[in-house]
Design an enzyme around this catalytic site. Structure first.
Site, short mmCIF file in Angstrom:
data_model
loop_
_atom_site.label_atom_id
_atom_site.label_comp_id
_atom_site.label_asym_id
_atom_site.label_seq_id
_atom_site.Cartn_x
_atom_site.Cartn_y
_atom_site.Cartn_z
N GLU A 141 0.83 -1.20 0.00
CA GLU A 141 0.00 0.00 0.00
C GLU A 141 0.86 1.25 0.00
OE1 GLU A 141 -4.19 0.19 1.84
OE2 GLU A 141 -2.93 1.23 3.30
N HIS A 181 6.97 -27.51 2.28
CA HIS A 181 6.03 -28.52 1.77
C HIS A 181 4.94 -27.85 0.93
CE1 HIS A 181 7.83 -31.58 4.41
NE2 HIS A 181 8.02 -30.55 5.22
N LYS A 190 -13.17 2.20 -3.28
CA LYS A 190 -14.33 2.56 -2.45
C LYS A 190 -15.38 3.30 -3.28
CE LYS A 190 -11.77 3.00 1.91
NZ LYS A 190 -11.33 3.96 2.94
#
EC number: 5.3.1.9
Length: 530
Positions: A322, A351, A455
């Site tokens: 960000e 793994h 937004k």
């Protein structure tokens, strides 16, 4: 290089910082010997820009704001006595409130003591507190933390189910700088309804951490919440963990917030040093610049060999991406900067995706985080002369070596132990490294216009939804395809958004929307069935 040459390079490029209990190993990064000399003018410029930021200069030029998270652990550095006093007052208020909660002086309406807390926030208002809680929590926590960090109804239901009948002993902390963040507002309303359903008064068990005179601040004052703590405009969400955002939940949990602040303060001192080779944050930033070419050409993989640091990669993902992910530089020139960050924990990752790291595309560099102390107390031997912790250390060294054999570069950060102090050190180290890197590539690390764009786009979708639902209700019983509805409300270009709105509405009972099967999925008709 052979093993002897690697040992000599390790001796040359291992930074040791006893003041903060940390070492930084750059030896497995293949930068040329003259790299530091070539970058020194830019690095000194970055150091001066950081010093100006700490003096109170306008570091966030786009929003005309100071950037002051470093003052939080050393208020005397703040540019005004007013700011310094506010920081000190807030810390004392956090401690006093915490003591009153722990002692029972402030108690739930049923007369018991608070045993749980629900922290409602998103982004930096949740990631920092979550990381600290997970890294330092124990079975002896004074208050057990739970989080609403999204606007997912099922996720909130799951958290509330886990709290169960203890909601009557649950303190809710709502964190939002602006006070208008929709995800946080939604979480607050969901929590409030849960309290009311159990005959509890939400305001009697609620605390706000927010900007002065924000929508949330006004609500908390009007409803008589238990307490309100400030978020200042010179603190960004992703650098707020040493403010009330992180300190209040940590203190209530029973963690040593003075130790956390002390670790951050000491790291700040070390990372102010002007000699680049003695400054670990400057060295980190330079390694990022070398690895990515200063343009995000490689990803950053965070591999802590400690379960308690599992959430560190998520925390850093926001802090770095960000801050660094910007379309334009500070001159307004298109730059499209960024470094992709991901990770989990070792040796689990051996793994999982380490297979690709070793043998797949070489588009990354790794940061290993090693913690020397395994646990409190002695360990059993799982093999003769070998403990589980020895295995963990061996797997770390083995993975580092296996990657280097294939030309995969890595940085290693080593800390003595995991404690509030070292968590503070790690937080402060990366905060400053991000600031330095931003200066090196000439971007503003302290705003987030891309988040705001998302937004706004969400707001447009919800506005369209309102029109769609209103039209269906008006034409109750009549079916429409997405394209027909788009034409009916004058939004022909929004057929895809309308189709998705209708699918979601039909899958839930809230809006009484029903879907009829069509010849294809796009021929489906939707109608109001109420």
């Amino acid at each position: 290089m052979n093993k002897l040459e690697l040992w000599q390079r390790y001796r040359k490029y291992l930074g040791v910082y006893p003041e903060i209990g940390m070492m930084l190993d750059l030896s497995r990064m293949n930068f040329p010997d003259d790299f530091f000399q070539l970058m020194e003018p830019l690095m000194q410029q970055a150091l001066e820009q950081m010093a100006e930021l700490e003096r109170g200069g306008i570091a966030n030029g786009d929003e005309k704001r100071m950037v002051g998270h470093y003052w939080l652990r050393n208020p005397e550095l703040a540019p005004t006595k007013e700011i310094s006093s506010e920081i000190g007052f807030t810390l004392r208020a956090i401690k006093e409130f915490t003591e009153n909660i722990h002692s029972g002086a402030i108690s739930p309406p049923n007369g018991s003591r608070y045993t749980r807390m629900l922290i409602i926030g998103i982004g930096g208002s949740a990631l920092g507190p979550q990381f600290v809680a997970d890294a330092l929590g124990s079975a002896k926590d004074k208050i057990t933390p739970f989080f609403f960090d999204n606007t997912d109804p099922d996720g909130m239901d799951l958290v509330l189910a886990r709290i169960g009948s203890y909601l009557k002993e649950t303190l809710t902390i709502v964190i939002s700088k602006s006070g208008g963040t929709k995800e946080t507002r939604n979480g607050m309303l969901e929590a409030k309804k849960a309290y009311e359903d159990r005959g509890l008064l939400f305001a009697r068990q609620a605390v706000a951490v927010t900007g002065r005179d924000s929508e949330l601040d006004r609500t908390a004052a009007a409803e008589g919440w238990l307490a309100r703590f400030p978020m200042w405009d010179w603190i960004g969400g992703r650098t707020s963990v040493t403010s009330a955002v992180g300190l209040l939940p940590a203190a209530l949990q029973g963690l040593d917030i003075d130790g956390l602040l002390e670790g951050a303060r000491l790291c700040d001192m070390v990372t102010r040093i002007r000699e680049t080779r003695n400054n670990p944050a400057a060295l980190l930033a330079l390694m990022w610049h070398y690895a990515t070419g200063g343009c995000g050409a490689k990803d950053m993989v965070i591999l802590p060999y400690k379960d308690r640091l599992l959430l560190f990669s998520r925390y850093l993902q926001q802090l770095i991406m960000e801050s660094i992910g910007k379309e334009f530089d500070r001159n307004g020139t298109q730059a499209n900067q960024g470094i992709a960050v991901y990770g989990n924990k070792g040796s689990t990752d051996q793994h999982a995706y380490v297979q690709q790291l070793r043998e797949g595309i070489n588009n990354f560099f790794v940061t290993f985080i090693e913690v020397l102390k395994d646990r409190n107390g002695r360990s059993i031997e799982v093999d003769p002369g070998v403990t589980s912790g020895d295995y963990l250390s061996g797997f770390f060294q083995g993975t580092r070596e296996a990657l280097y054999e294939k030309g995969r570069e890595s940085i290693t950060i080593t800390v003595d132990e995991l404690s509030p102090r070292t968590i503070g050190v790690l937080i402060a180290l990366y905060e400053r490294a991000v600031g330095f890197y931003a200066s090196l590539v000439n971007i503003n690390a302290y705003h987030q216009p891309g988040v705001e764009a998302g937004k706004k786009a969400a707001g447009v979708v919800l506005e369209i939804q309102g029109k769609v639902l209103a039209h269906l209700q008006e034409k109750k019983g009549r079916g429409f395809t997405a394209e027909e509805l788009a034409a009916a409300i004058g939004a022909e270009g929004e057929a895809e958004a309308i189709y998705r709105i209708l699918l979601h509405a039909a899958a839930n009972p809230d809006h009484s929307v029903v879907a009829e099967k069509g010849r294809t999925v796009f021929d489906k008709k939707f109608y109001h069935g109420g």
